[in-house]
Design a protein around this motif. Sequence first.
Motif, PDB file in Angstrom:
ATOM      1  N   GLY A   1       0.690  -0.960  -0.162  1.00 25.82           N
ATOM      2  CA  GLY A   1      -0.107  -0.053  -0.041  1.00 25.82           C
ATOM      3  C   GLY A   1       0.803   1.380  -0.258  1.00 25.82           C
ATOM      4  N   GLU A   2       0.955   1.640   0.960  1.00 27.21           N
ATOM      5  CA  GLU A   2       1.685   2.824   1.022  1.00 27.21           C
ATOM      6  C   GLU A   2       3.063   2.818   2.015  1.00 27.21           C
ATOM      7  N   MET A   3       3.571   1.923   1.169  1.00 26.02           N
ATOM      8  CA  MET A   3       5.232   1.643   1.681  1.00 26.02           C
ATOM      9  C   MET A   3       5.122   1.290   3.129  1.00 26.02           C
ATOM     10  N   PRO A   4       4.951   0.955   3.435  1.00 30.75           N
ATOM     11  CA  PRO A   4       5.234   0.865   5.476  1.00 30.75           C
ATOM     12  C   PRO A   4       6.419   0.508   5.791  1.00 30.75           C
ATOM     13  N   ILE A   5       7.388  -0.225   4.305  1.00 32.46           N
ATOM     14  CA  ILE A   5       8.225  -0.484   4.955  1.00 32.46           C
ATOM     15  C   ILE A   5       9.654   0.559   4.590  1.00 32.46           C
ATOM     16  N   PHE A   6       9.824   1.183   3.400  1.00 34.00           N
ATOM     17  CA  PHE A   6      10.883   2.086   2.986  1.00 34.00           C
ATOM     18  C   PHE A   6      10.470   3.213   3.652  1.00 34.00           C
ATOM     19  N   GLY A   7       9.295   3.692   4.205  1.00 37.38           N
ATOM     20  CA  GLY A   7       8.194   4.515   3.727  1.00 37.38           C
ATOM     21  C   GLY A   7       9.312   5.550   4.517  1.00 37.38           C
ATOM     22  N   ALA A   8      10.070   5.384   5.770  1.00 34.87           N
ATOM     23  CA  ALA A   8      11.424   6.197   6.721  1.00 34.87           C
ATOM     24  C   ALA A   8      12.707   6.269   5.990  1.00 34.87           C
ATOM     25  N   VAL A   9      12.897   6.113   4.748  1.00 27.45           N
ATOM     26  CA  VAL A   9      13.926   5.609   3.690  1.00 27.45           C
ATOM     27  C   VAL A   9      13.404   6.728   3.121  1.00 27.45           C
ATOM     28  N   PHE A  10      12.625   6.996   2.458  1.00 30.08           N
ATOM     29  CA  PHE A  10      12.519   8.583   1.309  1.00 30.08           C
ATOM     30  C   PHE A  10      11.443   9.298   1.581  1.00 30.08           C
ATOM     31  N   GLU A  11      11.136   9.387   2.922  1.00 32.40           N
ATOM     32  CA  GLU A  11      10.599  10.598   3.733  1.00 32.40           C
ATOM     33  C   GLU A  11      12.508  11.303   4.958  1.00 32.40           C
ATOM     34  N   THR A  12      12.167  12.730   4.179  1.00 36.29           N
ATOM     35  CA  THR A  12      13.464  13.101   4.612  1.00 36.29           C
ATOM     36  C   THR A  12      12.709  15.446   4.364  1.00 36.29           C
ATOM     37  N   ASP A  13      13.210  15.931   5.241  1.00 33.68           N
ATOM     38  CA  ASP A  13      13.314  17.208   5.553  1.00 33.68           C
ATOM     39  C   ASP A  13      13.937  17.299   3.478  1.00 33.68           C
ATOM     40  N   GLN A  14      15.666  17.141   3.234  1.00 31.87           N
ATOM     41  CA  GLN A  14      15.672  17.611   2.252  1.00 31.87           C
ATOM     42  C   GLN A  14      15.294  17.289   0.676  1.00 31.87           C
ATOM     43  N   GLN A  15      14.885  17.933  -0.343  1.00 33.66           N
ATOM     44  CA  GLN A  15      13.660  18.229  -0.933  1.00 33.66           C
ATOM     45  C   GLN A  15      14.589  18.738  -2.042  1.00 33.66           C
ATOM     46  N   THR A  16      13.909  18.117  -3.418  1.00 32.07           N
ATOM     47  CA  THR A  16      14.627  18.795  -4.403  1.00 32.07           C
ATOM     48  C   THR A  16      13.810  18.554  -5.301  1.00 32.07           C
ATOM     49  N   ALA A  17      13.664  19.795  -6.406  1.00 37.38           N
ATOM     50  CA  ALA A  17      12.559  19.592  -7.709  1.00 37.38           C
ATOM     51  C   ALA A  17      13.254  18.822  -8.925  1.00 37.38           C
ATOM     52  N   ILE A  18      12.256  17.556  -9.271  1.00 38.31           N
ATOM     53  CA  ILE A  18      12.181  17.295 -10.340  1.00 38.31           C
ATOM     54  C   ILE A  18      11.328  17.789 -11.750  1.00 38.31           C
ATOM     55  N   THR A  19      12.583  17.633 -12.701  1.00 34.02           N
ATOM     56  CA  THR A  19      11.988  18.353 -13.487  1.00 34.02           C
ATOM     57  C   THR A  19      11.081  16.923 -14.356  1.00 34.02           C
ATOM     58  N   LEU A  20      10.030  17.141 -14.804  1.00 33.13           N
ATOM     59  CA  LEU A  20       9.901  15.308 -15.596  1.00 33.13           C
ATOM     60  C   LEU A  20       9.426  16.174 -17.169  1.00 33.13           C
ATOM     61  N   PRO A  21       9.152  14.667 -17.966  1.00 40.25           N
ATOM     62  CA  PRO A  21       8.839  14.538 -18.860  1.00 40.25           C
ATOM     63  C   PRO A  21       8.388  15.948 -19.417  1.00 40.25           C
ATOM     64  N   SER A  22       7.323  16.538 -19.117  1.00 35.28           N
ATOM     65  CA  SER A  22       6.353  17.446 -19.429  1.00 35.28           C
ATOM     66  C   SER A  22       6.941  19.350 -19.500  1.00 35.28           C
ATOM     67  N   GLY A  23       8.094  18.995 -18.407  1.00 33.91           N
ATOM     68  CA  GLY A  23       8.210  20.522 -17.916  1.00 33.91           C
ATOM     69  C   GLY A  23       8.168  20.910 -16.493  1.00 33.91           C
ATOM     70  N   GLN A  24       6.719  19.851 -16.088  1.00 30.22           N
ATOM     71  CA  GLN A  24       6.361  20.706 -15.214  1.00 30.22           C
ATOM     72  C   GLN A  24       7.112  20.330 -13.429  1.00 30.22           C
TER      73      GLN A  24
END
Length: 135
Positions: free
Chosen positions: A91-114
Motif C-alpha cells: 500500500g503506502e510502502m510502510p516498509i520503506f517509507g522512512a527511507v524516502f521521507e526527508t526534509d531535504q527536497q529537490t525539484a525534479i523536472t518531469l518530461p512535460s517540463g512540470q
Amino acid sequence: MPVFRGILITLLAAGSALAQDVSVQEGNDLYRTYCWQCHGLEATGDGPMAEMLAIRTPDLTKLAAQNDGVFPTELIARQVDGRSMVLAHGGEMPIFGAVFETDQQTAITLPSGQKMMAGLPLASLLMYLETIQAD
C-alpha cells in the motif's frame, strides 16, 4: 545507451551542491538495499522474493520502452514513495517509507517540463533507475 530526459538534466543544471547529494551511486545503493529482493539484482523482475508475490514483478529496465521511450518519472516516484499505492509494496510502502521521507527536497523536472518535489533519496533512486533503461 539511455537517453536522459528528466532527472539527470535537472540535477546537472542545479549545481554542484545538489549533485553531491543526489547521485546515481546513492540510487544504486538504495536499490541494492530495498528493491533488489523483488526486482532482482539486474532490475529485470527476477528477485528471490518475486515468485512469492501475487502479481508479476515488473522489469524496471523496460520502464521507458513501455512509455514511448520516455522514463515515467512521476509514475515511478508516486509508486515508490506511496502517493500511488502498489499492493505489492504494502500500500503506502510502510516498509520503506522512512527511507524516502526527508526534509531535504529537490525539484525534479518531469518530461512535460512540470516540476515535482521529491526527497533526495527518492531523486537518487529515480536517477539510478533512469540510467538502467534498456531499449
